[in-house]
Write a protein that holds these residues in place. Structure first.
Motif, mmCIF file in Angstrom:
data_model
loop_
_atom_site.group_PDB
_atom_site.id
_atom_site.type_symbol
_atom_site.label_atom_id
_atom_site.label_comp_id
_atom_site.label_asym_id
_atom_site.label_seq_id
_atom_site.Cartn_x
_atom_site.Cartn_y
_atom_site.Cartn_z
ATOM 1 N N GLY A 58 0.799 -1.217 0.000
ATOM 2 C CA GLY A 58 0.000 0.000 0.000
ATOM 3 C C GLY A 58 0.832 1.267 0.000
ATOM 4 N N VAL A 61 1.307 2.800 -3.670
ATOM 5 C CA VAL A 61 0.187 3.243 -4.500
ATOM 6 C C VAL A 61 0.381 4.695 -4.933
ATOM 7 C CG1 VAL A 61 -2.296 3.698 -4.531
ATOM 8 C CG2 VAL A 61 -1.425 1.585 -3.512
ATOM 9 N N ALA A 132 -2.156 -4.933 -2.035
ATOM 10 C CA ALA A 132 -2.122 -3.613 -1.408
ATOM 11 C C ALA A 132 -3.482 -3.272 -0.818
ATOM 12 C CB ALA A 132 -1.716 -2.553 -2.438
ATOM 13 N N SER A 133 -3.448 -2.652 0.343
ATOM 14 C CA SER A 133 -4.662 -2.138 0.969
ATOM 15 C C SER A 133 -4.534 -0.626 1.083
ATOM 16 C CB SER A 133 -4.857 -2.756 2.362
ATOM 17 O OG SER A 133 -3.752 -2.475 3.194
ATOM 18 N N PHE A 134 -5.546 0.088 0.613
ATOM 19 C CA PHE A 134 -5.518 1.542 0.677
ATOM 20 C C PHE A 134 -6.947 2.050 0.816
ATOM 21 C CE2 PHE A 134 -5.673 0.298 -3.767
ATOM 22 C CZ PHE A 134 -6.698 1.079 -4.281
ATOM 23 N N ARG A 213 -0.145 9.656 0.041
ATOM 24 C CA ARG A 213 0.103 8.443 0.817
ATOM 25 C C ARG A 213 -0.547 8.535 2.196
ATOM 26 N NH1 ARG A 213 5.223 8.230 0.206
ATOM 27 N NH2 ARG A 213 5.101 6.742 -1.525
ATOM 28 N N THR A 216 -4.321 7.934 1.720
ATOM 29 C CA THR A 216 -4.782 6.624 1.259
ATOM 30 C C THR A 216 -4.182 5.448 2.011
ATOM 31 O OG1 THR A 216 -3.034 6.543 -0.425
ATOM 32 C CG2 THR A 216 -5.165 7.494 -1.069
ATOM 33 N N TYR A 217 -3.076 5.693 2.699
ATOM 34 C CA TYR A 217 -2.376 4.583 3.359
ATOM 35 C C TYR A 217 -2.039 4.889 4.808
ATOM 36 C CZ TYR A 217 1.504 1.403 4.471
ATOM 37 O OH TYR A 217 2.330 0.493 5.083
#
Length: 261
Positions: A58, A61, A132-134, A213, A216-217
């Motif tokens: 993540g 991304v 990926a996790s976001f 970032r 989103t993360y």
């Protein structure tokens, strides 16, 4: 014709000019997808190990989105300016009510639309081929739009000072490649020398990648006070800095366009 009508007409013409160049359309969407397939699906990340891809999936991304936000406007707008210079098109535009700022705004709107679509494709590919996790934050939209506007202005400057379209491509790659890897996109600050970390604040792409970032993360744990700078990792503060830089670069880019009056 009103200002809005002039901008709309030029935007429509620029859009059709872009979609007719199939090679440009192909590589706008193909290049970031190749990066995701190579780094996300083949090499993959190793959060328990060391090295370049030691962060969770993540984390990268924002870097994937930074690729299209950086490379596409620099090369497209720069090449368009150089093409207009070589074909004496700015002299023809000078006979119309369209101003240089309006012309650049139309180019920017087309790039925002194109890169917005490319960003959706990138996010879909990230979900398909990586773990990926976001968070689907609404701040992604203004970050992408402002980042595109910033580098459209930068591309206009390159196109105005470069001698030819080949010169624009060389200059845009010479600017984009160092920025891509030294702006908290793929290389975390912890992997760089401590003396260099403050210089990352000079890159406008740093505020794009760091803020996006964080939205989103989340802020990575290895970004300390020295790595985050005065703005920190707050996504809204980084967005405000990016907005100020976008206005400045757009104004400089519009001013740098060839004068024919």
């Amino acid at each position: 014709m009103s200002r809005l009508g002039r901008i709309a007409a030029e935007t429509r013409a620029s859009w059709y000019a872009f979609v007719r160049r199939r090679t440009a359309v192909f590589f706008t969407f193909f290049f970031p997808i190749i990066l995701i397939l190579i780094f996300g699906a083949l090499i993959r990340t190793d959060p328990t190990g060391g090295g370049l891809f030691a962060e969770p999936a993540g984390y990268y991304v924002a870097g994937y989105l930074a690729v299209v936000v950086l490379f596409t406007p620099l090369s497209r707008v720069g090449s368009e300016v150089a093409r207009h210079r070589e074909g004496n098109r700015f002299e023809k535009l000078a006979t119309t009510p369209l101003s240089r700022a309006e012309w650049l705004l139309a180019q920017t709107l087309v790039n925002v639309a194109v890169i917005g679509l490319a960003s959706l494709v990138i996010l879909a590919m990230v979900l398909l081929v990586t773990d990926a996790s976001f968070v689907a934050s609404p701040l992604v939209v203004p970050y992408v739009a402002l980042g595109v506007a910033l580098f459209c202005g930068f591309g206009a400057v390159l196109g105005s000072v470069a001698g030819s379209q080949d010169g624009v491509i060389a200059a845009s790659n010479g600017v984009a490649i160092p920025l891509l890897f030294l702006s908290e996109t793929f290389v975390p600050p912890a992997l760089l020398p401590e003396w260099f970390v403050p210089f990352m604040q000079l890159s406008p792409l740093t505020y794009f990648a760091r803020g996006l970032r964080s939205a989103t993360y989340g802020a990575p744990a290895d970004v300390g006070a020295s790595g985050a700078g005065l703005v920190g990792t707050d996504p809204l503060l980084n967005l405000l800095v990016l907005a100020g830089l976008a206005v400045g670069f757009f104004a400089v880019g519009a001013y740098a366009l060839p004068r024919t009056d």
